[in-house]
Design an enzyme around this catalytic site. Sequence first.
Site, PDB file in Angstrom:
ATOM      1  N   LYS A  87      43.517   8.009  30.474  1.00 22.24           N
ATOM      2  CA  LYS A  87      44.719   7.796  29.653  1.00 22.24           C
ATOM      3  C   LYS A  87      44.298   7.057  28.386  1.00 22.24           C
ATOM      4  CE  LYS A  87      48.830   4.915  29.805  1.00 22.24           C
ATOM      5  NZ  LYS A  87      49.855   4.331  30.662  1.00 22.24           N
TER       6      LYS A  87
HETATM    7  C1  R5P Z   1      49.149  -0.478  29.628  1.00 28.02           C
HETATM    8  O1  R5P Z   1      48.027  -0.799  29.873  1.00 28.02           O
HETATM    9  C2  R5P Z   1      49.979   0.161  30.629  1.00 28.02           C
HETATM   10  O2  R5P Z   1      49.156   0.951  31.447  1.00 28.02           O
HETATM   11  C3  R5P Z   1      51.165   0.995  30.166  1.00 28.02           C
HETATM   12  O3  R5P Z   1      51.593   1.682  31.268  1.00 28.02           O
HETATM   13  C4  R5P Z   1      50.829   1.967  29.063  1.00 28.02           C
HETATM   14  O4  R5P Z   1      50.556   1.306  27.881  1.00 28.02           O
HETATM   15  C5  R5P Z   1      51.850   3.107  28.862  1.00 28.02           C
HETATM   16  O5  R5P Z   1      53.021   2.697  28.480  1.00 28.02           O
HETATM   17  P1  R5P Z   1      53.600   2.911  27.007  1.00 28.02           P
HETATM   18  O6  R5P Z   1      53.989   4.361  26.911  1.00 28.02           O
HETATM   19  O7  R5P Z   1      54.780   2.002  27.006  1.00 28.02           O
HETATM   20  O8  R5P Z   1      52.528   2.558  26.024  1.00 28.02           O
END
Ligand code: R5P
Length: 265
Positions: free
Chosen positions: A173
């Site tokens: 991710k």
């Molecule tokens: C951050 O480390 C977390 O894994 C969050 O889940 C990630 O940033 C995704 O969330 P957002 O779409 O709010 O950035």
Amino acid sequence: MDWGLKNRLARIIKPETGHTVMLAVDHGYFLGPTSGLEIPGKTIKPLLPYADSLMLTRGVLRTSVDPNNDIPIVLRVSGGNSIVGDDLSNESITTNIEEAIRLNVCAMTLSIYVGSKYEHQTLINLSELVNEGEKYGIPVLAVTAVGKEMGRGAKYLALACRIAAELGAHFVKTYYCEGFEKVVKTCPVPIIIAGGKKIPEHDALKLAFNAIQKGACGVDMGRNIFQSNHPVAMIQAVRSIVHKKASVDKAFELFNSKIKMQSVS
Ligand code: R5P
């Protein structure tokens, strides 16, 4: 890759489209009661029918998700840091493999902080988690975290994603960026994008669209869904882009039409 591991991944990345809409609600592990996630169960419940998986910590899973639910779980197993601590990158593994198995998860996830003070520690965390996951057929999602001092450009993200894949992450991710196709091309495992900070809905849909166009396998969106005034409409609009190849304008039309429908019902 063994059958169990492939099967778990197929529950997250839908074989019918090759794509996925993950809902990220793990922010509290270092941010505490993030806006929109103050009462996690209340936020999560109406979104579940539209998410292909849920990314969260064991604490929120146990307390806020009904176990009579078959949503695939991507369990965050790293932490030990906070937004007010000295160094966000000082992260360790917090949840062991036995717990992940007991919780019947489809994948485990952790962050890596390439270029940070604790880079080595977080990369070893990833390697050890992959070793454990491989023993039991549980895939690992590596999150390329970006702290204040770290880049968000294609060169940096390609470096971080490639390192994650080389160390054995089964999917990665990261963030969308200018030149994102390079990040995808040089990473041998599927890439999913985070949504990042809340932006206007049309812009967030454009972000999802561009990422999919440039080869992302899906989104793992949090704030741009649960901080929207209309989270259920928003996740459905994101889904239409990820799984149905909708254009940004079509997805935005869908978003507005779902709001209208909700206001009359
Ligand atoms: C951050 O480390 C977390 O894994 C969050 O889940 C990630 O940033 C995704 O969330 P957002 O779409 O709010 O950035």
